[in-house]
Design an enzyme around this catalytic site. Structure first.
Site, mmCIF file in Angstrom:
data_model
loop_
_atom_site.group_PDB
_atom_site.id
_atom_site.type_symbol
_atom_site.label_atom_id
_atom_site.label_comp_id
_atom_site.label_asym_id
_atom_site.label_seq_id
_atom_site.Cartn_x
_atom_site.Cartn_y
_atom_site.Cartn_z
ATOM 1 N N THR A 248 0.850 -1.191 0.000
ATOM 2 C CA THR A 248 0.000 0.000 0.000
ATOM 3 C C THR A 248 0.884 1.239 0.000
ATOM 4 O O THR A 248 2.062 1.163 0.377
ATOM 5 C CB THR A 248 -0.862 0.086 1.276
ATOM 6 O OG1 THR A 248 -0.004 0.367 2.397
ATOM 7 C CG2 THR A 248 -1.607 -1.208 1.526
ATOM 8 N N ASP A 249 0.314 2.366 -0.371
ATOM 9 C CA ASP A 249 1.016 3.618 -0.124
ATOM 10 C C ASP A 249 0.907 3.898 1.381
ATOM 11 O O ASP A 249 0.156 3.243 2.104
ATOM 12 C CB ASP A 249 0.426 4.766 -0.963
ATOM 13 C CG ASP A 249 1.419 5.933 -1.089
ATOM 14 O OD1 ASP A 249 2.395 5.980 -0.296
ATOM 15 O OD2 ASP A 249 1.225 6.802 -1.957
ATOM 16 N N TRP A 250 1.659 4.869 1.829
ATOM 17 C CA TRP A 250 1.804 5.141 3.264
ATOM 18 C C TRP A 250 0.511 5.687 3.876
ATOM 19 O O TRP A 250 0.135 6.825 3.608
ATOM 20 C CB TRP A 250 2.964 6.113 3.465
ATOM 21 C CG TRP A 250 4.301 5.455 3.674
ATOM 22 C CD1 TRP A 250 5.199 5.771 4.662
ATOM 23 C CD2 TRP A 250 4.912 4.391 2.934
ATOM 24 N NE1 TRP A 250 6.313 4.946 4.572
ATOM 25 C CE2 TRP A 250 6.167 4.102 3.533
ATOM 26 C CE3 TRP A 250 4.519 3.617 1.845
ATOM 27 C CZ2 TRP A 250 7.015 3.106 3.072
ATOM 28 C CZ3 TRP A 250 5.367 2.623 1.380
ATOM 29 C CH2 TRP A 250 6.587 2.378 1.987
#
Ligand code: BGC
Length: 686
Positions: A248-250
């Site tokens: 996932t992105d942050w």
């Protein structure tokens, strides 16, 4: 016995490394053997990042090490101490503007070697989202509007990086075309548009470059957040055969259930929806099966195995990078990115000699400018060259004067004024969109300088198109210099002084006004909805232009760009001739001759466009399907040969969810840009 078995697998996997980190059955078996020995808590620990945000949990009992990650597309950053220094390369759009696969390959290798020097195994790059509007705050990190150019650039970068044994992470999957409210606004597009425009770069990175990891985007796609979107990840990415890691992105997850069933493996930067009690609750009541959890662990471990991460300790190895080689790589790339838009009266190249005073000024003249956010890199101390450094470094034979403010006397007598303007890490960055217009003070500065002289060369730092209308006719030359990295000042000076001819080409269409871009109409749709509180859960932007994005929309929308896609001036001129098209392999070889008819050695980017003559559905009038860049000495000619594969003719058919090729005639166009076709031939496809 078990130990011997694992060691043997380790050996085979390590050997697999020489094959470009493709996941082999041996890597899969090794991962499966590990997963079968893991406790539930260990499995849950494996699928999220650690509290420090850029590393993963180790499971020492099974010999699974902690893995370290770092951003990003222009160099290595954010590992431990926040301000670590690293060779600062040109930004993504600059890399794409080189149209030079080899130089981009070297950039990937350079950042890969720096990653090894810092003990980083997974780099969070490249960023490849397609340019849709000048406003996107991250265009500078990405590779422009065309899926073919972006794919070729991404493949070169990834191959260069992974050859160093460092895993690349292609991001952000998918449809991250704006930063305004990036967690909330859904990117809504039809299947054909996604497959023809927004997916191909990811797909080629998977199929050709065997990228190790993919990062999902913040935005929802067609209503569901990308990090929880099984339709996106399972039905597309995994269906293309991707067996590596999806992260996932942050901070972009919202629901344990949706994340667990999405096909995404890693939650970054730490467990938010994958805290042990959350995952266990769903496993216990049977809403999520342990097979989903096992599959995530399997993807993660088989990819580690393929990259040899299970066999070597996490250690920084300063000898892995030769900084001189890295700087040279950054310099060569910076030489080829800048795009010369206009050069009236041949003001460029500048003239040397005491009699030719060259004034340099503007807010970006003495600064190392970079876009902001995770793409920002702290360049090496004392190494980075500003434009002022570069111009002063030209030597005794040059008469360069640096001005803090416009000084009428100097400006009047100067043979040229280099005016350095544009954006920086405060005005162009992730998490917000940027302005199309230059800051008012900068426009006023141009006007002030123009009141004394018209011998002005404007150098612009930006990640995309800006409004040049208010001042373009008051200046002689305009160069788009992007964010050129730590060698950018020296490289620009080499171009301005004529040591090297400019060779960058636009990786997007320069429309000339914000609304000249047909896609802008739909890009704007969202802020209006945004004011409507009642509908705030349904925030979206519609990709209404469909496949007719950028130059693909020129004929469809009858919209005329100021500078076409692929455009860029040099200090020379070229003549194209002798087009030949012969069947070869799965398609055709297209060859032609380009002669340098000018007085300077220069590089020419020849571009190959395919135009269907009898399409069965509405299609773009032409699409880029090949290009090559060659250095041609003055007076000399070079023969280019480009291959057109069978996939150069196809389109995505929504009804059958497959790629189709219409039989019939296709025009084959060779040009210096999408708007400057030099040679035409045709082929008939059965
Ligand atoms: C960015 C990613 C980046 C991550 C880690 C996020 O804000 O969108 O591209 O890799 O931060 O820094």
């Amino acid at each position: 016995m078990k130990k011997l078995f694992l060691t043997l697998f380790g050996l085979v996997a390590a050997l697999g490394l020489t094959h470009g980190q493709t996941i082999t059955p041996a890597h899969q078996e090794r991962a499966a053997a590990l997963v079968s020995q893991m406790t539930l808590d260990e499995k849950i620990a494996l699928i999220s990042g650690k509290v420090d945000g850029f590393s993963t949990y180790a499971i020492p009992r099974l010999g699974i090490p902690s893995i370290r990650m770092a951003d990003g597309p222009q160099g290595v950053r954010n590992i431990g101490e926040k301000n670590i220094q690293s060779t600062f390369f040109p930004c993504g759009i600059s890399a794409a503007a080189t149209w030079n696969r080899d130089a981009v390959h070297e950039m990937g290798a350079g950042i890969g070697s720096a990653a090894k020097a810092h003990g980083v195994q997974i780099m969070l790059c490249p960023g490849v989202n397609i340019y849709r509007s000048a406003l996107c705050g991250r265009n500078f990190e990405y590779y422009g509007e065309d899926p073919y150019l972006a794919s070729e650039t991404a493949v070169s970068f990834i191959e260069g990086m992974q050859k160093e044994g460092v895993m690349a992470t292609i991001k952000h999957f998918a449809l991250n075309q704006e930063e305004y409210d990036r967690h909330g606004v859904s990117s809504n597009a039809d299947e054909r548009t996604m497959n023809e425009i927004y997916f191909p770069t990811f797909r080629k990175a998977v199929e050709k470059a065997h990228v190790g990891a993919v990062m999902t985007s913040y935005n929802p796609v067609n209503g569901t957040h990308a990090a929880e979107n099984a339709a996106l990840v399972k039905d597309n990415l995994r269906a293309w055969g991707f067996e590596g890691i999806v992260m996932t992105d942050w901070v972009s997850t919202y629901s344990t259930l949706n994340f667990m069933n999405s096909g995404v493996d890693f939650e970054m930067p730490r467990a938010i929806v994958t805290k042990p009690e959350m995952v266990k609750a769903l496993l216990e009541n049977g809403v999520v099966s342990e097979a989903e959890l096992d599959e995530k662990c399997q993807h993660i471990l088989q990819t580690y195995a393929a990259f040899g991460f299970l066999d070597k300790p996490l250690e920084a190895d300063p000898s892995a990078e030769d900084p001189t080689v890295s700087r040279d790589r950054a310099y060569k790339l910076a030489l080829e990115g800048p795009v010369l838009l206009k050069n009236d009266d041949g003001i460029l190249p500048l003239k040397s000699g005491k009699k030719n005073l060259i004034a340099v000024l503007g807010p970006n003249a003495n600064a190392i400018v970079c876009g902001g956010g995770s793409g920002w890199v702290n360049p090496e101390d004392g190494r980075a060259s500003t434009i002022v450094d570069g111009m002063k470094g030209l030597g005794k034979n040059w008469n360069v004067e640096v001005l803090g403010t416009p000084q009428p006397d100097v400006l009047r007598k100067a043979s040229a004024v280099v005016l350095c303007l544009g954006f920086d890490s405060n005005t162009e960055k992730e998490n917000s969109d940027r302005k199309y217009y230059l800051d008012k003070k900068q426009v006023a500065l141009i006007e002030s300088v123009a009141s004394y002289t018209d011998k002005i060369v404007v150098v612009v730092n930006s990640g995309g198109e800006i409004d040049i209308r208010p001042w373009a006719d008051k200046v002689k030359a305009i160069i788009l210099d992007w964010y050129p990295g730590q060698e950018g000042g020296n490289a620009l000076a080499a171009i301005l002084s004529g040591k090297v001819s400019p060779s960058g080409r636009l990786p997007f269409t320069f429309w000339g006004s914000l609304d000249g871009n047909p896609a802008q109409k739909w890009y704007k749709e969202m802020p209006q909805l945004h004011n409507d509180k009642v509908r705030q859960h349904y925030r979206y932007t519609t990709y209404g232009e469909g496949v007719f994005l950028g130059y693909r929309g020129v004929e469809h929308f009858d919209s005329k760009p100021l500078y076409p896609f692929g455009y860029g001036l040099t200090y020379s001129s070229f003549d194209y001739s002798d087009l030949q098209i012969v069947p070869a392999g799965d398609g055709y070889d297209v060859s032609f001759t380009v002669r340098n008819t000018g007085k300077t050695d220069a590089k020419e980017v020849a571009q190959l466009y395919v135009a269907p003559e009898q399409p069965s559905i509405l299609r773009p009038a032409q699409e880029l399907k090949g290009y090559d860049k060659q250095l041609i000495a003055k007076g000399q000619a070079v023969r280019y040969t480009l291959h057109l594969g069978a996939d150069a003719f196809r389109y995505y058919d929504i009804a059958s969810r497959t790629w189709k090729t219409d039989p019939g005639r296709y025009e084959i166009r060779v040009g210096a840009s999408a708007g400057d076709i030099k040679l035409r031939g045709n082929v008939t496809v059965d």
